[in-house]
Design a protein around this motif. Structure first.
Motif, short mmCIF file in Angstrom:
data_model
loop_
_atom_site.label_atom_id
_atom_site.label_comp_id
_atom_site.label_asym_id
_atom_site.label_seq_id
_atom_site.Cartn_x
_atom_site.Cartn_y
_atom_site.Cartn_z
N TYR A 1 10.55 18.04 36.54
CA TYR A 1 9.63 16.98 36.11
C TYR A 1 8.92 17.48 34.85
O TYR A 1 8.06 18.34 34.90
N ARG A 2 9.30 16.92 33.69
CA ARG A 2 8.90 17.49 32.41
C ARG A 2 7.39 17.60 32.20
O ARG A 2 6.92 18.61 31.65
N PRO A 3 6.58 16.61 32.62
CA PRO A 3 5.13 16.78 32.42
C PRO A 3 4.54 17.99 33.15
O PRO A 3 3.44 18.44 32.81
N TRP A 4 5.24 18.50 34.17
CA TRP A 4 4.75 19.67 34.91
C TRP A 4 5.43 20.97 34.47
O TRP A 4 5.12 22.03 35.00
N ALA A 5 6.35 20.89 33.52
CA ALA A 5 7.17 22.05 33.16
C ALA A 5 6.33 23.22 32.63
O ALA A 5 6.76 24.38 32.71
N HIS A 6 5.16 22.94 32.10
CA HIS A 6 4.30 24.00 31.56
C HIS A 6 2.96 24.05 32.29
O HIS A 6 1.99 24.62 31.77
N GLN A 7 2.91 23.53 33.50
CA GLN A 7 1.66 23.51 34.27
C GLN A 7 1.48 24.80 35.05
O GLN A 7 2.41 25.31 35.67
N THR A 8 0.27 25.32 34.99
CA THR A 8 -0.07 26.48 35.81
C THR A 8 -1.54 26.35 36.20
O THR A 8 -2.18 25.34 35.92
N HIS A 9 -2.08 27.38 36.87
CA HIS A 9 -3.48 27.36 37.31
C HIS A 9 -4.17 28.66 36.90
O HIS A 9 -3.52 29.61 36.46
N GLY A 10 -5.47 28.70 37.06
CA GLY A 10 -6.25 29.83 36.58
C GLY A 10 -6.36 31.00 37.53
O GLY A 10 -6.81 32.08 37.13
N ASP A 11 -5.98 30.81 38.80
CA ASP A 11 -6.19 31.89 39.77
C ASP A 11 -5.21 33.04 39.58
O ASP A 11 -4.04 32.84 39.32
N TRP A 12 -5.76 34.24 39.72
CA TRP A 12 -5.03 35.48 39.58
C TRP A 12 -4.34 35.59 38.22
O TRP A 12 -3.12 35.48 38.10
N ASN A 13 -5.17 35.81 37.20
CA ASN A 13 -4.66 35.95 35.83
C ASN A 13 -3.98 37.31 35.63
O ASN A 13 -4.01 38.18 36.51
N HIS A 14 -3.37 37.48 34.46
CA HIS A 14 -2.56 38.67 34.20
C HIS A 14 -3.38 39.96 34.30
O HIS A 14 -2.91 40.96 34.88
N ALA A 15 -4.58 39.96 33.75
CA ALA A 15 -5.40 41.18 33.77
C ALA A 15 -5.71 41.60 35.20
O ALA A 15 -5.60 42.79 35.55
N ASP A 16 -6.10 40.64 36.04
CA ASP A 16 -6.42 40.98 37.42
C ASP A 16 -5.17 41.32 38.22
O ASP A 16 -5.21 42.18 39.11
N MET A 17 -4.05 40.69 37.90
CA MET A 17 -2.81 41.04 38.60
C MET A 17 -2.29 42.41 38.17
O MET A 17 -1.61 43.09 38.94
N THR A 18 -2.61 42.83 36.96
CA THR A 18 -2.25 44.19 36.55
C THR A 18 -2.97 45.21 37.45
O THR A 18 -2.37 46.20 37.90
N VAL A 19 -4.23 44.93 37.75
CA VAL A 19 -4.99 45.77 38.68
C VAL A 19 -4.37 45.69 40.08
O VAL A 19 -4.17 46.71 40.75
N TYR A 20 -4.07 44.47 40.52
CA TYR A 20 -3.50 44.26 41.86
C TYR A 20 -2.17 45.02 41.99
O TYR A 20 -1.95 45.72 42.98
N ARG A 21 -1.30 44.87 41.00
CA ARG A 21 0.02 45.52 41.09
C ARG A 21 -0.12 47.04 41.08
O ARG A 21 0.63 47.74 41.77
N ALA A 22 -1.07 47.56 40.31
CA ALA A 22 -1.30 49.01 40.30
C ALA A 22 -1.76 49.48 41.67
O ALA A 22 -1.31 50.52 42.18
#
Length: 198
Positions: free
Chosen positions: A171-192
């Motif tokens: 569904y093209r209008p949702w093809a680039h949809q995402t949300h704000g929870d667990w951003n890259h910086a915080d997931m870098t901490v989580y993955r570490a």
């Protein structure tokens, strides 16, 4: 053989089974949704990714009620409603709401391949600071990674969904949809922390 031995060595954390209603009707809704958004009419989950979320509320019961309600989404009015496979409460209790062979609708573009883990709370940082909650989350993620042979790079935050190589949304209008929870910086901490968890 080595992978099987490694998976067997990872002990499943204690999980409380608290299922939401997910019978034939909801399975049919999920299969129809999957056909529209992924091109495959199926409600069967084939896990390749783990997506971390937070609930944006302060209670497990409110989260369970939302997922159990099976209400249409506000954009398209489609069913099924949202859900996740697990919820990690503030005290570290892990609840499982849905079987791991069934798709849950929690991440646009990844539902057909992703296990969803919700954390009761209102921000990534809040969860990262909660010792009991984050410990349970890391142990759950570690076990799921071993069980389904999911690599650490495929443990992502909801905000990272578009960067996943498994992302697909017809569904093209949702093809680039995402949300704000667990951003890259915080997931870098989580993955570490996940990599350091034994």
């Amino acid at each position: 053989m080595i992978l099987a031995l490694a998976a067997a060595a990872v002990i499943q954390p204690h999980v409380v089974w608290r299922p939401i209603p997910y019978g034939p009707k909801r399975r049919a809704e999920m299969a129809h949704y999957s056909a529209l958004h992924y091109g495959v009419h199926s409600s069967v989950l084939r896990p390749r990714v783990i997506v971390e979320h937070y609930t944006a509320n302060e209670s497990f019961s409110a989260t369970w009620n939302t997922f159990a309600a099976d209400t249409p989404d506000p954009d398209l009015g489609q069913l099924p409603g949202t859900c996740a496979h697990f919820v990690v409460d503030k005290d570290g209790t892990i609840y499982q709401l849905v079987r791991l062979d069934v798709i849950c609708r929690h991440t646009v573009g990844l539902n057909d391949v992703a296990i969803g883990i919700e954390h009761v709370g209102n921000s990534d940082s809040e969860i990262l600071r909660d010792a009991a909650q984050i410990r349970s989350s890391l142990l759950l993620t570690r076990w799921l990674m071993a069980k389904f042979h999911i690599t650490l790079k495929n443990v992502i935050g909801h905000n990272e969904s578009l960067s996943s190589p498994f992302h697909k949304e017809l569904y093209r209008p949702w093809a680039h949809q995402t949300h704000g929870d667990w951003n890259h910086a915080d997931m870098t901490v989580y993955r570490a922390r996940r990599a350091a968890t034994r």
